[in-house]
Write a protein that holds these residues in place. Sequence first.
Motif, mmCIF file in Angstrom:
data_model
loop_
_atom_site.group_PDB
_atom_site.id
_atom_site.type_symbol
_atom_site.label_atom_id
_atom_site.label_comp_id
_atom_site.label_asym_id
_atom_site.label_seq_id
_atom_site.Cartn_x
_atom_site.Cartn_y
_atom_site.Cartn_z
ATOM 1 N N SER A 102 -12.211 38.047 1.832
ATOM 2 C CA SER A 102 -13.473 37.822 1.144
ATOM 3 C C SER A 102 -14.554 38.619 1.843
ATOM 4 O O SER A 102 -14.365 39.089 2.966
ATOM 5 N N PHE A 103 -15.684 38.780 1.179
ATOM 6 C CA PHE A 103 -16.797 39.465 1.824
ATOM 7 C C PHE A 103 -17.386 38.561 2.900
ATOM 8 O O PHE A 103 -17.438 37.340 2.744
ATOM 9 N N ARG A 104 -17.859 39.151 3.987
ATOM 10 C CA ARG A 104 -18.291 38.368 5.148
ATOM 11 C C ARG A 104 -19.408 37.383 4.816
ATOM 12 O O ARG A 104 -19.416 36.251 5.311
ATOM 13 N N SER A 105 -20.371 37.785 3.978
ATOM 14 C CA SER A 105 -21.497 36.889 3.692
ATOM 15 C C SER A 105 -21.066 35.646 2.921
ATOM 16 O O SER A 105 -21.750 34.622 2.967
ATOM 17 N N ALA A 342 -11.713 47.010 3.831
ATOM 18 C CA ALA A 342 -12.156 46.243 4.990
ATOM 19 C C ALA A 342 -11.076 45.272 5.425
ATOM 20 O O ALA A 342 -10.321 44.739 4.597
ATOM 21 N N ARG A 343 -11.006 45.025 6.716
ATOM 22 C CA ARG A 343 -10.024 44.100 7.248
ATOM 23 C C ARG A 343 -10.407 42.658 6.880
ATOM 24 O O ARG A 343 -11.573 42.356 6.641
ATOM 25 N N PRO A 344 -9.443 41.755 6.840
ATOM 26 C CA PRO A 344 -9.735 40.372 6.445
ATOM 27 C C PRO A 344 -10.564 39.643 7.494
ATOM 28 O O PRO A 344 -10.624 40.054 8.662
ATOM 29 N N PRO A 349 -14.223 39.318 14.947
ATOM 30 C CA PRO A 349 -14.522 38.602 16.198
ATOM 31 C C PRO A 349 -15.066 37.195 15.999
ATOM 32 O O PRO A 349 -14.790 36.303 16.806
ATOM 33 N N LEU A 350 -15.825 36.962 14.932
ATOM 34 C CA LEU A 350 -16.364 35.628 14.684
ATOM 35 C C LEU A 350 -15.264 34.587 14.631
ATOM 36 O O LEU A 350 -15.471 33.425 14.998
ATOM 37 N N PHE A 351 -14.066 34.996 14.141
ATOM 38 C CA PHE A 351 -12.973 34.051 13.972
ATOM 39 C C PHE A 351 -11.910 34.163 15.064
ATOM 40 O O PHE A 351 -10.946 33.398 15.048
ATOM 41 N N THR A 352 -12.062 35.086 15.979
ATOM 42 C CA THR A 352 -11.078 35.221 17.055
ATOM 43 C C THR A 352 -11.636 34.889 18.433
ATOM 44 O O THR A 352 -10.883 34.631 19.369
#
Length: 430
Positions: A102-105, A342-344, A349-352
């Motif tokens: 999905s898009f980041r926003s 774009a990567r998923p 970094p927000l999710f890792t």
Amino acid sequence: MTTALTTPGTPGTTALPAGEALLWPWWSQQAADTVRLLLEEGDMAAAGAGHPLIDACEELAADVLAPGRLVMLCDSGTAALETAYAALGLEAGSEVLVASHSFRSTVTAMLPHGLVPVLCDTDPATGGIDIADAAARLSPRTAALTITHTWGRPVPLDAVSRFCARHHLALVADCSHAHGLAWRGRPVGCTGDVTVWSCGTWKTVSGGKAGVLATGHRDVWERALVLSQPKHRALARVRDERLRALARTGAGHNRRPSPVAAVLVADHLRRLPHTLATKNERQTAVEQLLARHLPALAPLPQHIDRTAGALYKWHWRTPATHFPEAVVAALRAAGVRAALPARPLHEEPLFTDPRLAAAMGWHVPLPEAGSFPGTARLLDGLVELDTRDAYQPLPDGDADPYDHALAAAAEQLAARPERDTPTTTEGTPL
């Protein structure tokens, strides 16, 4: 690459070098003249109870994108998303199911309101959220599900709506790639508790920077007005006495749009049927050329239940014998506007890195490694075309520039050893 304010063939169009396509967005001469008048008048605040150009744009957006719904213009799609999450009135700590593709926003807009994103797998056949995987991630804290019609590919709305009704979830729909999209004859903007569109940058409907929020719930719409619009505008529309009292101070946000953006968005909304027809025509022509020159590359199939709209971006699957990086490099060398998608989100970094979210006071669960196989299958071997050169029909008698470009890319790839060292899109070894 140069873009222009006015459409090709009208006064004021910027000259382009021979052989170069005009890149979207552009706007009509009438829109340019209206913007010029606004500049001469000098009032860009639009802080009063109403503004005729903004009001007219909202009415047009309702007619074109979400018939029968209450519509509000914001200054960006991200602002519309954040307003949507807040206007639903979900409790802090509530979980929201959302696809990892999905898009980041779509995800980050919920974080300032204390909502917790729960990433779900992607259905590789549709590019949308995998409902079976979402069901496995339900918890007592789950309060909403967000869908994104990424790249203009519709999420199956019947299954999503049934799932949300069964589990008493609010449904948020991000239609930022889906202007004019319909599922089984119904505009996608008419499904969900709240729906948003980005109308910024080079979206199919663009005001440079703008967004649209639509809902079928009067209470959600009124809360959205108080959260994002000027005091006088909110007071002129809000009926709930508690919200009217709150509107006198507002909620600390100023997300009103510019009249200039309203003019530009309305201009694109009026020409949307023509825009979609042109993009579909160009897609068909380019895919025929692809089959001739690069038959090993396969366009992602269309969903049979998409009954209106056009793809925001095009995606072609590379064969197992090629690195997608090599295909992108060959296409770019031939002048095609190609890149890797774009990567998923679960790789960001927000999710890792849990320290990042914690530093902002957010709760972002760490995804489990290997828990998104559908997302991996969707993105495996894909190359992406941005389609900004596909918004105008070819002049009669002109050769299709994709004919020469795809032939050149095919020649370059044929001279390349299969499965050798991949390169970046700039041609340097990875």
